[in-house]
Design a protein around this motif. Sequence first.
Motif, mmCIF file in Angstrom:
data_model
loop_
_atom_site.group_PDB
_atom_site.id
_atom_site.type_symbol
_atom_site.label_atom_id
_atom_site.label_comp_id
_atom_site.label_asym_id
_atom_site.label_seq_id
_atom_site.Cartn_x
_atom_site.Cartn_y
_atom_site.Cartn_z
ATOM 1 N N PHE A 265 8.475 -79.742 57.231
ATOM 2 C CA PHE A 265 8.612 -80.264 58.591
ATOM 3 C C PHE A 265 9.621 -81.409 58.519
ATOM 4 C CE2 PHE A 265 7.724 -83.077 62.116
ATOM 5 C CZ PHE A 265 7.608 -82.194 63.179
ATOM 6 N N HIS B 47 3.134 -88.886 58.909
ATOM 7 C CA HIS B 47 3.159 -87.895 59.985
ATOM 8 C C HIS B 47 3.874 -86.620 59.527
ATOM 9 C CE1 HIS B 47 1.659 -90.420 63.373
ATOM 10 N NE2 HIS B 47 2.126 -91.401 62.614
ATOM 11 N N LYS C 47 2.176 -82.827 58.933
ATOM 12 C CA LYS C 47 2.698 -81.671 59.651
ATOM 13 C C LYS C 47 3.238 -80.616 58.694
ATOM 14 C CE LYS C 47 3.772 -84.317 63.813
ATOM 15 N NZ LYS C 47 4.831 -84.813 64.717
ATOM 16 N N ASP D 158 1.866 -76.820 58.207
ATOM 17 C CA ASP D 158 2.786 -75.689 58.254
ATOM 18 C C ASP D 158 2.533 -74.753 57.078
ATOM 19 O OD1 ASP D 158 5.349 -74.374 59.294
ATOM 20 O OD2 ASP D 158 5.887 -74.827 57.210
#
Length: 211
Positions: free
Chosen positions: A123, A168, A172, A176
């Motif tokens: 990400f 963050h 993420k 994923d």
Amino acid sequence: MARTPNSEGTEQRRGRGRGGEGGDRDGRGRGRGPEAARPEENEFVDKLVHINRVAKVVKGGRRFAFAALVVVGDAKGRVGYGSGKAREVPEAIRKATEQAKRNMIKVNLREGRTLHHDVNGHFGAGRVILRAAPAGTGIIAGGPMRAVFETMGVADVVAKCLGTSNPHNMIKATFDALVNLNSPRSVAAKRGKKVGDIIGRRDGAAAATAA
């Protein structure tokens, strides 16, 4: 003397509404509602991953707020993450927890303790590598990723994050990778084969690699 019946009737009406049996029953019934809902709330495990103080410059000074990142799971394969912002820390955590519960995903685990296969996720500038591990390995991962695995119920896994240290982006990227996980049952259903054929090939490939 004419006022006496009215006063008695008024006292009886007040007694029925406030101190009568109907009022006690309603009060008991209302008190049992939250207690019955507590076990459902307690089945989730939440962990505070990161909290950041942000400032907004306004006329006359700066206004401070707090942004929280929370991971929630049931320790049985379900996990979710959320972020919230508020003027106070408890309120920011509450918002993040509610958002995490709304955005939960289901991950199939191998033997209820580890992943079915190795998987990569990314990400932004962050990339993560998740690898299945034998029993007794434990959780070898960084802080944000460790929170995800602990709340999800994974006991043995090896993970590495590359390219970023932003919590963050790490969270993420981890989600994923988890979304792209496939169980032998789902792969067998897509290919029209038996689960034993998929597992046999995987074990044979692992033995050849070890040799």
